[in-house]
Design a protein around this motif. Sequence first.
Motif, PDB file in Angstrom:
ATOM      1  N   ASN A 245       0.848  -1.020  -0.029  1.00  0.00           N
ATOM      2  CA  ASN A 245      -0.078  -0.205   0.023  1.00  0.00           C
ATOM      3  C   ASN A 245       0.939   1.257  -0.045  1.00  0.00           C
ATOM      4  N   LYS A 246       0.960   1.800  -1.278  1.00  0.00           N
ATOM      5  CA  LYS A 246       2.023   2.937  -1.292  1.00  0.00           C
ATOM      6  C   LYS A 246       1.469   4.072  -0.351  1.00  0.00           C
ATOM      7  N   THR A 247       0.181   4.512  -0.005  1.00  0.00           N
ATOM      8  CA  THR A 247      -0.186   5.365   0.693  1.00  0.00           C
ATOM      9  C   THR A 247       0.360   5.328   2.201  1.00  0.00           C
ATOM     10  N   ILE A 248       0.035   3.949   2.624  1.00  0.00           N
ATOM     11  CA  ILE A 248       0.672   3.606   4.117  1.00  0.00           C
ATOM     12  C   ILE A 248       2.218   3.527   3.898  1.00  0.00           C
ATOM     13  N   MET A 249       2.857   3.181   2.852  1.00  0.00           N
ATOM     14  CA  MET A 249       4.409   3.374   2.868  1.00  0.00           C
ATOM     15  C   MET A 249       4.551   4.682   2.914  1.00  0.00           C
ATOM     16  N   SER A 250       4.147   5.769   2.509  1.00  0.00           N
ATOM     17  CA  SER A 250       4.438   7.118   2.586  1.00  0.00           C
ATOM     18  C   SER A 250       4.327   7.716   4.025  1.00  0.00           C
ATOM     19  N   HIS A 251       3.781   7.143   5.023  1.00  0.00           N
ATOM     20  CA  HIS A 251       3.969   7.408   6.379  1.00  0.00           C
ATOM     21  C   HIS A 251       5.303   7.152   7.047  1.00  0.00           C
ATOM     22  N   PHE A 252       6.054   6.265   6.234  1.00  0.00           N
ATOM     23  CA  PHE A 252       7.433   5.966   6.777  1.00  0.00           C
ATOM     24  C   PHE A 252       8.530   6.590   6.107  1.00  0.00           C
ATOM     25  N   ASP A 253       9.579   6.758   6.865  1.00  0.00           N
ATOM     26  CA  ASP A 253      10.784   7.086   6.233  1.00  0.00           C
ATOM     27  C   ASP A 253      11.225   5.866   5.221  1.00  0.00           C
ATOM     28  N   ASP A 254      12.434   6.208   4.621  1.00  0.00           N
ATOM     29  CA  ASP A 254      12.961   5.160   3.576  1.00  0.00           C
ATOM     30  C   ASP A 254      14.013   4.526   4.507  1.00  0.00           C
ATOM     31  N   PHE A 255      13.654   3.780   5.520  1.00  0.00           N
ATOM     32  CA  PHE A 255      14.672   3.116   6.466  1.00  0.00           C
ATOM     33  C   PHE A 255      15.415   1.890   5.888  1.00  0.00           C
ATOM     34  N   GLU A 256      16.606   1.728   6.237  1.00  0.00           N
ATOM     35  CA  GLU A 256      17.314   0.614   5.541  1.00  0.00           C
ATOM     36  C   GLU A 256      17.310  -0.930   6.503  1.00  0.00           C
ATOM     37  N   CYS A 257      17.269  -1.737   5.358  1.00  0.00           N
ATOM     38  CA  CYS A 257      17.189  -3.100   5.914  1.00  0.00           C
ATOM     39  C   CYS A 257      18.359  -3.500   6.357  1.00  0.00           C
TER      40      CYS A 257
ATOM     41  N   ALA B 282      21.301  -4.519   1.703  1.00  0.00           N
ATOM     42  CA  ALA B 282      21.526  -3.367   1.272  1.00  0.00           C
ATOM     43  C   ALA B 282      20.438  -2.349   0.635  1.00  0.00           C
ATOM     44  N   LEU B 283      18.960  -3.044   0.894  1.00  0.00           N
ATOM     45  CA  LEU B 283      17.835  -2.512   0.309  1.00  0.00           C
ATOM     46  C   LEU B 283      17.404  -1.416   1.486  1.00  0.00           C
ATOM     47  N   THR B 284      16.360  -0.594   0.812  1.00  0.00           N
ATOM     48  CA  THR B 284      15.571   0.314   1.744  1.00  0.00           C
ATOM     49  C   THR B 284      14.215   0.264   1.309  1.00  0.00           C
ATOM     50  N   LEU B 285      13.405   0.549   2.429  1.00  0.00           N
ATOM     51  CA  LEU B 285      12.169   0.185   2.232  1.00  0.00           C
ATOM     52  C   LEU B 285      11.517   0.669   0.980  1.00  0.00           C
ATOM     53  N   TYR B 286      11.694   1.758   0.332  1.00  0.00           N
ATOM     54  CA  TYR B 286      11.151   2.390  -0.854  1.00  0.00           C
ATOM     55  C   TYR B 286      11.496   1.301  -2.014  1.00  0.00           C
TER      56      TYR B 286
END
Length: 345
Positions: free
Chosen positions: A314-326, A330-334
């Motif tokens: 859900n891209k709308t829900i994702m927009s409420h988070f920062d692009d945190f690192e895994c 080496a990936l990030t949330l976005y």
Amino acid sequence: MCHLRGLLALALVLGICVVQNQGGSLRRTGQLRHRTASDEGVVVCSICPDAVLIEPCTCICHNATSADIRCGPELTSCEELTDILNVATPVSQYLRLVVQKTSLQCMLTNDIWGPTTFQEILLVENQFSIVDNHAFAHFNKSMKLLDLHKNRLQDVCFSTFNNQPHVEIINLNDNKINFIPGLGNMEVKELREIHLRGNSLKTIMENTYQLMPKLQVIDYSHNMISTIDPGAFAFNTRFNDNRLTINLTNNLIEKFRHDAISGIQNVTLNLKNNKIQDLSEFYEVLQDTNFKAKIFLNGNPIICDAQLCWIVQNKTIMSHFDDFECTDSALTLYSLSPDYLGCSM
């Protein structure tokens, strides 16, 4: 211009206060007390007390109606400070009292202050360790800012802030405070910011802030917080819809309970650099805040697997988070996709 400079120098020797007019001429205004430089010439300040009587402190003018009393390392005792603050002054209130980088370590009590009041009290980089229950009661009609950062405060009677109906900012950064009472112990209705960075706090108790309806900043960064009680950030009422930023970065938090927040929607939760792995509670945080919360989680040991499907799908829900690192790649949330996480549709 040379003629004007000569007249200014002569006036200073004679103890005469002068002001340069816009046309460049000089006029005598009376006995010289304190002066401050400005782009338009010499600014007269007649509201400071006699400079000799407040030594080693000084009076610094901002303009004809606003000045500070400032004390530095030369101030050697609280008794000396009390004597200075009891000196007769031309006005009853000044903008700011600054006591900075002294060796003072006495208990802060209401007996220290003289009759003069201030809008801002800055007792910073000293050795104070105890704040009495009525320490600032004398300033309850004037004080808007209280700054006690970089002292050695351990014992702070937080109910003393109940006597401050006008205070807007309290700064207690970089002390040794290890306890703040909950259960609505503090009622500070005009408070907009409280700063507690760099102390020794381990817990945020229930209803600590329920009687502070105008808060916009709560800073708990760089403490040792591992426990956040239900209702820690509960508000009975909000007098405005300004966003509240809660800074909890660089603590020891493993789980953020959704019921820690209530009575507010526009909130930013900065939880960077903690120990959070499970994000399931944050869905209810978003629900409870009507999907207006912003959540920052970078620097936590988050494994990017199927637990994040509810965010990534859900891209709308994702927009409420920062692009945190895994932490497991080496990936990030976005950059994540439902396919990568193995999400079922």
